[in-house]
Design an enzyme around this catalytic site. Structure first.
Site, PDB file in Angstrom:
ATOM      1  N   ASN A   1       0.881  -1.172   0.000  1.00 20.34           N
ATOM      2  CA  ASN A   1       0.000   0.000   0.000  1.00 20.34           C
ATOM      3  C   ASN A   1       0.918   1.221   0.000  1.00 20.34           C
ATOM      4  O   ASN A   1       1.505   1.558   1.030  1.00 20.34           O
ATOM      5  CB  ASN A   1      -0.887  -0.020   1.252  1.00 20.34           C
ATOM      6  CG  ASN A   1      -1.714   1.250   1.388  1.00 20.34           C
ATOM      7  OD1 ASN A   1      -1.747   2.081   0.473  1.00 20.34           O
ATOM      8  ND2 ASN A   1      -2.369   1.411   2.525  1.00 20.34           N
TER       9      ASN A   1
ATOM     10  N   LYS B   1       0.157   4.218  -0.199  1.00 17.57           N
ATOM     11  CA  LYS B   1      -0.478   5.412   0.388  1.00 17.57           C
ATOM     12  C   LYS B   1      -0.247   6.604  -0.549  1.00 17.57           C
ATOM     13  O   LYS B   1      -0.153   6.405  -1.758  1.00 17.57           O
ATOM     14  CB  LYS B   1       0.031   5.644   1.811  1.00 17.57           C
ATOM     15  CG  LYS B   1      -0.142   4.366   2.669  1.00 17.57           C
ATOM     16  CD  LYS B   1       0.043   4.560   4.130  1.00 17.57           C
ATOM     17  CE  LYS B   1      -0.205   3.240   4.854  1.00 17.57           C
ATOM     18  NZ  LYS B   1      -0.088   3.356   6.299  1.00 17.57           N
TER      19      LYS B   1
ATOM     20  N   HIS C   1      -9.482   1.322   5.012  1.00 17.34           N
ATOM     21  CA  HIS C   1      -8.203   1.526   5.701  1.00 17.34           C
ATOM     22  C   HIS C   1      -8.424   2.480   6.872  1.00 17.34           C
ATOM     23  O   HIS C   1      -9.235   3.401   6.794  1.00 17.34           O
ATOM     24  CB  HIS C   1      -7.159   2.094   4.727  1.00 17.34           C
ATOM     25  CG  HIS C   1      -5.779   2.046   5.307  1.00 17.34           C
ATOM     26  ND1 HIS C   1      -5.337   2.981   6.212  1.00 17.34           N
ATOM     27  CD2 HIS C   1      -4.763   1.157   5.136  1.00 17.34           C
ATOM     28  CE1 HIS C   1      -4.086   2.669   6.578  1.00 17.34           C
ATOM     29  NE2 HIS C   1      -3.726   1.568   5.936  1.00 17.34           N
TER      30      HIS C   1
ATOM     31  N   GLU D   1      -6.837   4.899   7.883  1.00 18.21           N
ATOM     32  CA  GLU D   1      -6.632   6.313   7.553  1.00 18.21           C
ATOM     33  C   GLU D   1      -7.880   6.910   6.892  1.00 18.21           C
ATOM     34  O   GLU D   1      -8.156   8.099   7.042  1.00 18.21           O
ATOM     35  CB  GLU D   1      -5.379   6.465   6.673  1.00 18.21           C
ATOM     36  CG  GLU D   1      -4.121   6.216   7.504  1.00 18.21           C
ATOM     37  CD  GLU D   1      -2.948   5.632   6.750  1.00 18.21           C
ATOM     38  OE1 GLU D   1      -2.931   5.668   5.512  1.00 18.21           O
ATOM     39  OE2 GLU D   1      -2.026   5.114   7.430  1.00 18.21           O
TER      40      GLU D   1
ATOM     41  N   GLU E   1      -5.163  -4.615  10.760  1.00 12.63           N
ATOM     42  CA  GLU E   1      -4.156  -3.576  10.917  1.00 12.63           C
ATOM     43  C   GLU E   1      -4.407  -2.811  12.210  1.00 12.63           C
ATOM     44  O   GLU E   1      -5.231  -1.881  12.238  1.00 12.63           O
ATOM     45  CB  GLU E   1      -4.212  -2.592   9.739  1.00 12.63           C
ATOM     46  CG  GLU E   1      -3.931  -3.233   8.393  1.00 12.63           C
ATOM     47  CD  GLU E   1      -3.334  -2.234   7.396  1.00 12.63           C
ATOM     48  OE1 GLU E   1      -2.342  -2.601   6.765  1.00 12.63           O
ATOM     49  OE2 GLU E   1      -3.829  -1.103   7.288  1.00 12.63           O
TER      50      GLU E   1
ATOM     51  N   GLY F   1       2.757   2.543  10.681  1.00 12.26           N
ATOM     52  CA  GLY F   1       3.706   3.631  10.467  1.00 12.26           C
ATOM     53  C   GLY F   1       4.449   4.057  11.716  1.00 12.26           C
ATOM     54  O   GLY F   1       5.105   5.094  11.734  1.00 12.26           O
TER      55      GLY F   1
ATOM     56  N   SER G   1       3.635  -1.910  10.293  1.00 13.33           N
ATOM     57  CA  SER G   1       5.091  -1.985  10.489  1.00 13.33           C
ATOM     58  C   SER G   1       5.658  -3.372  10.177  1.00 13.33           C
ATOM     59  O   SER G   1       6.633  -3.809  10.791  1.00 13.33           O
ATOM     60  CB  SER G   1       5.484  -1.539  11.899  1.00 13.33           C
ATOM     61  OG  SER G   1       5.107  -0.183  12.103  1.00 13.33           O
TER      62      SER G   1
HETATM   63  P1  13P Z   1       3.168   0.514   7.579  1.00 15.14           P
HETATM   64  O1  13P Z   1       3.668  -0.794   7.022  1.00 15.14           O
HETATM   65  O2  13P Z   1       3.881   1.711   7.047  1.00 15.14           O
HETATM   66  O3  13P Z   1       3.089   0.481   9.086  1.00 15.14           O
HETATM   67  O4  13P Z   1       1.661   0.685   7.061  1.00 15.14           O
HETATM   68  C1  13P Z   1       0.777  -0.367   7.220  1.00 15.14           C
HETATM   69  C2  13P Z   1      -0.459  -0.040   6.479  1.00 15.14           C
HETATM   70  O5  13P Z   1      -1.223   0.828   6.871  1.00 15.14           O
HETATM   71  C3  13P Z   1      -0.719  -0.767   5.230  1.00 15.14           C
HETATM   72  O6  13P Z   1      -2.005  -0.528   4.764  1.00 15.14           O
END
Ligand code: 13P
Length: 247
Positions: free
Chosen positions: A9, A11, A94, A96, A165, A171, A209
């Protein structure tokens, strides 16, 4: 269980030049992976991924999709548009998007249903915040989030991908331990088992992560069927190591 699935992803990262370099490096190193592999890019780059990845072992997808079919929804992107650009997957729900765009469980479930109706596999994200984990609400939160999708899609539930997640692990460099992740994945698997006779058909990915160093131990857990990779999917070597760990 079928092959594991490793999905990147990106982002809101990338550019035409950076994507080209990243994808070419991945293609140069990927060989014949034992896992299924996908990259989920910002919408403007889906045509670029289609051109670069067509015929390769890497599938591609979007990071969101509209819950509506078409019409007066400025800024939204429909499943038919994603199909036009060869998307196999669409991430939906997601954290976010739940957090910054107010997406409710019901909206996320409608998006999942909409994706399925077009033959696109929704990668449905669930996960608790730190406050919810500390209040011992992890199980009830993820079950509530998945229940909305089960309710919306019915027997088609075997066609979705679930991604667990934990919001506090995204992150942050804080990964759930393999045991913590497995415990939640087992809860999700049991919930799927109540909805379908074939709960093992559903990939349950871990995200938060995940990186080259911790992927193997997470992917060794019985109910972790792959990963949804943020930061580490922006580095070809790291992403390829995660793909190799899923072999
Ligand atoms: P990270 O791997 O950067 O922690 O992000 C995970 C994520 O949100 C994947 O959709």
């Amino acid at each position: 269980m079928s092959k594991k699935l490793i999905a990147g992803n990106w982002k809101m990262n990338g550019s035409l030049a950076a994507n080209e370099a990243l994808v070419q490096a991945m293609l140069a190193g990927i060989g014949q992976p034992s896992a299924e592999v996908a990259l989920c890019a910002p919408a403007p780059y889906l045509a670029q991924l289609q051109a670069l990845l067509q015929g390769s072992p890497i599938a591609w997808g979007s990071q969101d999709v509209s819950s509506h079919e078409q019409g007066a929804y400025t800024g939204e992107i429909s499943v038919a548009m994603l199909k036009d650009f060869g998307c196999r997957y669409a991430i939906v729900g997601h954290s976010e998007r739940r957090q910054y765009h107010g997406e409710t469980d019901e909206v996320v479930a409608t998006k999942a249903q909409r994706a399925l109706s077009a033959g696109i596999t929704p990668i449905v994200c669930v996960g608790e915040t730190l406050a919810e984990r500390e209040a011992n609400e992890t199980e009830s939160v993820v079950k509530r989030q998945l229940a909305a999708v089960i309710h919306a899609v019915g027997h088609c539930i075997t066609e979705i991908v679930v991604a667990y997640e934990p919001v506090w692990a995204i992150g942050t460099g804080k990964t759930a331990t393999p045991e913590m992740a497995q415990a939640v994945h087992a809860v999700l698997r049991a919930q799927l088992a109540a909805a379908t006779t074939n709960p093992k058909r559903v990939h349950i990915l871990y995200g938060g992560s995940m990186n080259a160093a911790n992927a193997a131990s997470l992917l060794a857990q019985p109910d972790i069927d792959g990963g949804l990779i943020g930061g580490a999917s922006l580095k070809a070597a790291d992403f390829l190591q995660i793909v190799a760990a899923a072999g």
